[in-house]
Design a protein around this motif. Structure first.
Motif: not given
Length: 510
Positions: A61-83
């Motif tokens: 999970s800590m290898s795959v899921i953060p990397a998915l959130i980083f680029p894939a779920l931003v919907f035009g934003s500059t990226g959500p804050n992972l922490v």
């Protein structure tokens, strides 16, 4: 359920009356448990804890899921804050664990949240919780097998081993993983639990060593403070939290081992309390490191289906291959743990008659819900195989599977948390704190789910409608049972009752 204390002012009852009231309420002690056939009272705390750890798959999970959130779920934003995303998800899951713990201390359930809800909010609501939980377990198991296939292919690529047809090879890997998982689960929950604990421990160790080595030798010049700066928007935050929740889901899966745990009222509450806390700490450390590493990486890495592997491959393909192996192993363990929990819910439903009764059969030698496992595994394996053969993007497919799975878990958590005060009131132990905790947790979960669903619809994603269809089907099926088979609906909520042999012959027998 366990001890039911007498009401204040009432005459004290004899000690025997403090044993659980059985599902049908006929006597306090039964000749045979409704879940007869499982290997009773065999699992110590470590295998129970291993089930929770493997289901959450912290290394994977800590290898795959953060990397998915980083680029894939931003919907035009500059990226959500992972922490922030993972910190919020951790807080929500800890609240859920506080709701489940009191019920786990009082009931040796074999179907977890499904049985708890039956005793709190009633059998009809329990059907919806059971379907929602099974939906979540199945989707995460499918995602796990897809990750196994994707990362094993990447492992061979990093080692420079040519593959004639990567798609066919990935399909063969998924089939082999599904077969091995099926064998371990049928062979025995103790073997599968110890196997998954060993796999997960090695995987976490591999990931920790590689990440420490990466920062020690490459020393990226990044301002750590930037990791904690809010740089996204609230829409991406809500969707990100739902996907981040999928990194924690499964922590409650030990509640399906109530009949097989040696001390279920001790080991299961401990496992579900500490798992979201310990995994949450690991995730926060991991997402901080990944946020630093990925922000300094080129777009071809951040948009890759295996970003961490590609990151390490820049400096050492061998290290990247080792990382691939650790991630694949972790998700293999997660698939085993998820199907183990799903099979036990189906097993209980088969025993109750609300699912085909053949699913309630156990293996005569290994004493596992073998029939449910054998029915589930082909369904779980066919989806990742279809994704691979269709040529769909692995990272987008994983986002869809994890998001759908998270919807299933969140739906079951909402109703199970809401059932806490009703569960305790039924046995005369309700408190104001239980009402506040149950209501607050359900409200928070509901808001997260509602906000994510709203944003998902606005962006043209129809995942929530798929989950809505599952909920609607469960309600329709419940109405059918209520009208045509009311005696079967009334039997929902079986658990491992105290047997005469447990009380009078010195201990439990198989």
């Amino acid at each position: 359920m366990t001890c039911v204390p007498h009401k204040q002012g009432a005459p004290a009852r004899r000690r025997e009356s403090r044993f659980p009231v059985p599902a049908h309420g006929k006597s306090f002690i039964t000749a045979r448990s409704p879940v007869e056939g499982l290997s009773r009272r065999k699992l110590s705390f470590l295998p129970v804890f291993a089930q929770a750890v493997a289901a959450t798959a912290p290394a994977g999970s800590m290898s795959v899921i953060p990397a998915l959130i980083f680029p894939a779920l931003v919907f035009g934003s500059t990226g959500p804050n992972l922490v922030l995303i993972f910190g919020t998800a951790m807080a929500v899951m800890v609240l859920v664990s506080f709701c489940l713990r009191p019920m786990a201390k009082r009931m040796a359930a074999v179907s977890g949240l499904y049985s708890y809800t039956a005793k709190g909010l009633g059998q009809g609501t329990a059907i919806t919780v059971g379907w929602s939980a099974m939906f979540g377990y199945a989707l995460v198991a499918m995602a796990g097998l897809l990750v196994v296939g994707t990362y094993v292919v990447q492992l061979f690529i990093n080692l420079g081993v040519p593959l004639a047809d990567p798609k066919v090879f990935a399909v063969l890997v998924v089939l082999a993983a599904a077969g091995a998982a099926c064998f371990l689960m049928v062979r025995g929950v103790r073997i599968s639990a110890w196997s998954t604990l060993l796999i997960e421990s090695i995987s976490i160790g591999i990931l920790a060593v590689l990440m420490i080595g990466y920062f020690a030798f490459t020393a990226p010049k990044v301002n750590i403070g930037n990791v904690f700066v809010w740089n996204g928007n609230f829409d991406s935050l809500s969707i990100g939290i739902v996907v981040a929740v999928s990194a924690f889901v499964g922590f409650e899966s030990p509640t399906t081992l109530g009949g097989e745990a040696y001390k279920p009222f001790v080991s299961i509450p401990r496992a579900i309390t500490w798992t979201p806390i310990l995994t949450g700490v690991l995730y926060l450390l991991a997402v901080t490191a990944q946020d630093v590493a990925l922000k300094e990486s080129p777009i071809n890495i951040t948009a890759s289906s295996t970003p961490l592997s590609d990151l390490f491959a820049q400096n050492s393909p061998v290290f990247a291959a080792v990382l691939d192996l650790g991630i694949a192993a972790s998700w293999f363990a997660c698939s085993i743990a998820s199907v183990n929990a799903l099979a036990r819910i189906l097993f209980c439903m088969g025993r109750e008659g609300v699912a085909p009764r053949i699913l309630g059969r156990t293996h005569p030698v290994f004493r596992t819900p073998s029939m449910a496992i054998l029915v589930i595994m082909p369904v779980v394996a066919i989806v990742p195989i279809a994704v691979i053969l269709s040529g769909a993007s692995p990272e987008q497919s994983l986002v869809h599977l994890f998001t759908l799975g998270a919807y299933g878990y969140l739906g079951s958590y909402i109703l199970a948390s809401a059932s806490l005060p009703f569960f305790l009131r039924r046995i005369g132990e309700n408190t104001y704190a239980s009402w506040i905790l149950g209501a607050a947790t359900s409200l928070v979960l509901g808001l997260v789910l509602w906000k994510a669903a709203t944003v998902s619809i606005q962006t043209g994603n129809l995942q929530i409608f798929i989950y809505g269809g599952v909920l609607l089907a469960s309600v329709v099926y419940t109405m059918f049972l209520r009208l045509r088979l009311p005696e079967r609906l009334a039997s929902v909520g079986i658990y491992d009752e105290t047997r005469e042999s447990d009380l009078f012959h010195g201990g439990p027998v198989p």
